[in-house]
Design a protein around this motif. Structure first.
Motif, PDB file in Angstrom:
ATOM      1  N   GLN A 206       0.831  -1.211   0.000  1.00 25.47           N
ATOM      2  CA  GLN A 206       0.000   0.000   0.000  1.00 25.47           C
ATOM      3  C   GLN A 206       0.858   1.251   0.000  1.00 25.47           C
ATOM      4  OE1 GLN A 206      -2.541  -0.577   3.395  1.00 25.47           O
ATOM      5  NE2 GLN A 206      -4.054  -1.744   2.227  1.00 25.47           N
ATOM      6  N   ALA A 207       1.903   1.270   0.805  1.00 25.14           N
ATOM      7  CA  ALA A 207       2.790   2.440   0.871  1.00 25.14           C
ATOM      8  C   ALA A 207       3.493   2.660  -0.463  1.00 25.14           C
ATOM      9  CB  ALA A 207       3.816   2.264   1.995  1.00 25.14           C
TER      10      ALA A 207
ATOM     11  N   ASP B  21       2.540   1.484  -3.466  1.00 33.92           N
ATOM     12  CA  ASP B  21       1.551   1.814  -4.488  1.00 33.92           C
ATOM     13  C   ASP B  21       1.195   3.296  -4.419  1.00 33.92           C
ATOM     14  OD1 ASP B  21      -0.440   1.273  -6.573  1.00 33.92           O
ATOM     15  OD2 ASP B  21      -1.906   1.519  -4.954  1.00 33.92           O
ATOM     16  N   ALA B  22       0.991   3.820  -3.223  1.00 33.49           N
ATOM     17  CA  ALA B  22       0.670   5.246  -3.075  1.00 33.49           C
ATOM     18  C   ALA B  22       1.808   6.110  -3.628  1.00 33.49           C
ATOM     19  CB  ALA B  22       0.401   5.576  -1.609  1.00 33.49           C
TER      20      ALA B  22
ATOM     21  N   ARG C 236       1.952   5.737  -7.561  1.00 33.47           N
ATOM     22  CA  ARG C 236       0.824   6.445  -8.188  1.00 33.47           C
ATOM     23  C   ARG C 236       1.046   7.958  -8.140  1.00 33.47           C
ATOM     24  NH1 ARG C 236      -4.622   3.550  -8.230  1.00 33.47           N
ATOM     25  NH2 ARG C 236      -4.130   1.417  -7.649  1.00 33.47           N
ATOM     26  N   ARG C 237       1.559   8.446  -7.013  1.00 40.07           N
ATOM     27  CA  ARG C 237       1.812   9.887  -6.879  1.00 40.07           C
ATOM     28  C   ARG C 237       2.883  10.341  -7.877  1.00 40.07           C
ATOM     29  NH1 ARG C 237       2.754   9.926  -1.804  1.00 40.07           N
ATOM     30  NH2 ARG C 237       5.021   9.967  -1.808  1.00 40.07           N
TER      31      ARG C 237
END
Length: 121
Positions: A6-7, A9-10, A13-14
């Motif tokens: 999750q970390a 991926d965030a 994506r950013r």
């Protein structure tokens, strides 16, 4: 592992603005580029991505890390392959520096090959 994914991926994506896509069973890729070498060999690969392996996290930058020595010196504990950055734990590195590395690596790649968001499915 879920928190790590999750970390990352965030972050990806950013940096990219793109949706992730699985490339094989373990690699999460963002964007894509198509290449053709002078030899005639050609293919398609993700522009950047990661793989949360059991022993180490792998961050992929197909353009390689040669031009990123100043950023790598500030990153924290890691080791390098040709286009792979290996990290044991995210706590061992500076995430802001990793973001710089991803941005610069994508710029390097885009200077060699056209890069696009790729398919979203």
């Amino acid at each position: 592992v879920a928190e790590l994914v999750q970390a990352l991926d965030a972050l990806f994506r950013r940096v990219t603005g793109w949706e992730p896509r699985m490339w094989g069973p373990t690699m999460v890729g963002y964007g894509r580029y198509r290449y053709r070498y002078d030899s005639g060999r050609s293919g398609e690969m993700f522009a950047t991505g990661f793989s949360p392996r059991k022993a180490e996290l792998v961050v992929y930058l197909p353009a390689g890390y040669e031009a990123l020595a100043p950023e790598l010196a500030r990153l924290g504990r890691h080791r390098l392959g040709t286009s792979c950055l290996y990290v044991r734990r995210l706590a061992d590195i500076d995430m802001a520096v990793l973001e710089e590395i991803l941005r610069r690596g994508l710029q390097e790649l885009a200077g060699r090959w056209p890069v696009d968001p790729g398919p979203t499915a």
